[in-house]
Motif scaffolding. Structure first.
Motif, PDB file in Angstrom:
ATOM      1  N   MET A 134       0.754  -1.159  -0.002  1.00 34.61           N
ATOM      2  CA  MET A 134       0.090  -0.080   0.043  1.00 34.61           C
ATOM      3  C   MET A 134       0.730   1.248   0.153  1.00 34.61           C
ATOM      4  SD  MET A 134      -2.984  -1.125   2.569  1.00 34.61           S
ATOM      5  CE  MET A 134      -3.875   0.677   2.342  1.00 34.61           C
TER       6      MET A 134
ATOM      7  N   ARG B 219       2.881  -8.251  -5.086  1.00 37.61           N
ATOM      8  CA  ARG B 219       2.024  -7.276  -5.288  1.00 37.61           C
ATOM      9  C   ARG B 219       0.554  -7.401  -5.950  1.00 37.61           C
ATOM     10  NH1 ARG B 219       5.430  -4.462  -7.346  1.00 37.61           N
ATOM     11  NH2 ARG B 219       5.999  -3.187  -5.495  1.00 37.61           N
ATOM     12  N   ASP B 220       0.306  -8.146  -6.996  1.00 37.66           N
ATOM     13  CA  ASP B 220      -0.704  -8.547  -7.628  1.00 37.66           C
ATOM     14  C   ASP B 220      -1.726  -9.287  -6.836  1.00 37.66           C
ATOM     15  OD1 ASP B 220       0.160  -7.191  -9.888  1.00 37.66           O
ATOM     16  OD2 ASP B 220       0.862  -9.065 -10.896  1.00 37.66           O
TER      17      ASP B 220
ATOM     18  N   LEU C 216      -3.094  -6.967  -4.075  1.00 36.12           N
ATOM     19  CA  LEU C 216      -4.135  -6.159  -4.590  1.00 36.12           C
ATOM     20  C   LEU C 216      -5.334  -6.732  -5.075  1.00 36.12           C
ATOM     21  CD1 LEU C 216      -1.884  -3.941  -7.311  1.00 36.12           C
ATOM     22  CD2 LEU C 216      -2.724  -3.275  -4.977  1.00 36.12           C
TER      23      LEU C 216
ATOM     24  N   GLN D 261      -9.048  -5.933  -3.479  1.00 33.68           N
ATOM     25  CA  GLN D 261     -10.291  -5.833  -4.181  1.00 33.68           C
ATOM     26  C   GLN D 261     -11.642  -6.807  -3.836  1.00 33.68           C
ATOM     27  OE1 GLN D 261     -10.212  -5.137  -8.455  1.00 33.68           O
ATOM     28  NE2 GLN D 261     -11.627  -6.435  -8.798  1.00 33.68           N
TER      29      GLN D 261
END
Length: 349
Positions: free
Chosen positions: A40, A51-52, A55, A59
């Motif tokens: 973040m 990171r993916d 994220l 979501q």
């Protein structure tokens, strides 16, 4: 590019009924909460695949960081609150509210803070709303504007751990940190001015049952000062409004025992009394002297201009913000502040 995400391998936590936390996101993505924090904050050491995954978890869980709580944890509270207790939020033409609110905001901005406003009424729901806002981190401390706040209500605020300053009000036998003005000396100066002009019969328009320290100080000082100068004096009811000042002067003249000086407990009631004097064809100050209390800006523009007592509301507001910041930033309890009130002589008395 539009990204779509498949259902996670492990089922998400049951978080629908509570706020999703950073640890929920970490558990969902199979990483540590520090890794989520690094993602973040854009830390360059995080691998693209990690990171993916983080994220995607953000979501999937619809995670929104609580910035106010983050600021509180990092001792970077940037919002203060002025809470108007017993004031009507719709009464936007109240000069008292406008002066002090503007001064609060300006002083907070000088120190790098913003100022939010709350209107609190008597009753648990209203106080609970203020408490929830504080606990959600929407502000870090409060200046309470409301001279009818009682000791029990103040203690309730303290029980929340809420840093607070009481504005324009003092509580008897209380350790409440307060910023106020010396209404007693101001009223003594005003009565002495009328006595020096040869006025012998004084009437004060003021709420008779108002237990606020600001009202009590003015009533008691009026009685004491009149006695000191050997003057005839009595009180007549008003409610701080222009209309009540106008009505009070009409009542005085209908009674047949007309005073030669009428003091408004504030400038609004004094302005109403000036209006009534015009309607009755009275010469001011020839037949009756009229004076006010507060020295709001409009008192200079009445006809005749209004003799009054200057209460330094703007400076009081600045001092209140500084006192609150001393509690927040230095964890200090500064001494109570009582600023002087001073006589302003104009045309009406």
């Amino acid at each position: 590019m539009v990204l779509t995400f498949k259902s996670p391998v492990r089922p998400p936590r049951e978080v629908s009924m509570t706020r999703v936390t950073l640890r929920d996101v970490a558990a969902h993505a199979g990483v540590s909460h520090q890794t989520v924090s690094n993602v973040m904050n854009g830390h360059p050491s995080i691998r693209p695949a990690t990171r993916d995954r983080v994220l995607a978890a953000i979501q999937a869980l619809d995670y929104h960081p609580n910035q106010a709580a983050k600021a509180l944890r990092e001792a970077r509270v940037t919002t203060l609150c002025c809470a108007f207790y017993g004031h009507d939020a719709e009464n936007v033409d109240d000069p008292y509210r406008n002066v002090v609110q503007s001064a609060f905001i300006a002083e907070a901005n000088v120190h790098g803070y913003s100022m939010t406003t709350a209107f609190v009424q008597d009753g648990p729901e209203s106080f609970d709303s203020l408490r929830q806002r504080y606990r959600q981190g929407q502000f870090g401390g409060v200046v309470v504007v409301g001279n009818t706040l009682n000791a029990a209500q103040w203690q309730a605020l303290q029980g929340w751990g809420l840093p607070a300053v009481l504005f324009d009000h003092r509580l008897p036998d209380s350790a409440a940190l307060s910023v106020s003005s010396d209404y007693t000396s101001g009223m003594h100066a005003l009565v002495a001015h009328h006595a020096a002009q040869g006025r012998r019969h004084l009437a004060l328009i003021i709420p008779l049952q108002d237990a606020a320290s600001t009202a009590v100080d003015r009533r008691e000082a009026f009685r004491a000062a009149a006695a000191q100068h050997g003057l005839q004096a009595h009180l007549i009811a008003g409610d701080w409004s222009y209309a009540s000042g106008e009505a009070a002067l009409h009542t005085l003249w209908r009674g047949g025992n007309s005073p030669d000086a009428v003091l408004g407990g504030n400038d609004r009631m004094a302005a109403g009394a000036l209006r009534a004097a015009l309607e009755l064809g009275l010469r001011v100050p020839g037949q009756v002297a009229i004076s006010g209390f507060d020295n709001f800006e409009f008192s200079r523009y009445t006809h005749p201009s209004l003799t009054t007592v200057n209460v330094p509301h703007a400076e009081m507001a600045r001092r209140a913000v500084r006192a609150l910041l001393a509690r927040l930033e230095q964890h200090q309890t500064p001494p109570n502040v009582v600023l002087p009130a001073s006589l302003v002589i104009r045309e009406s008395a």
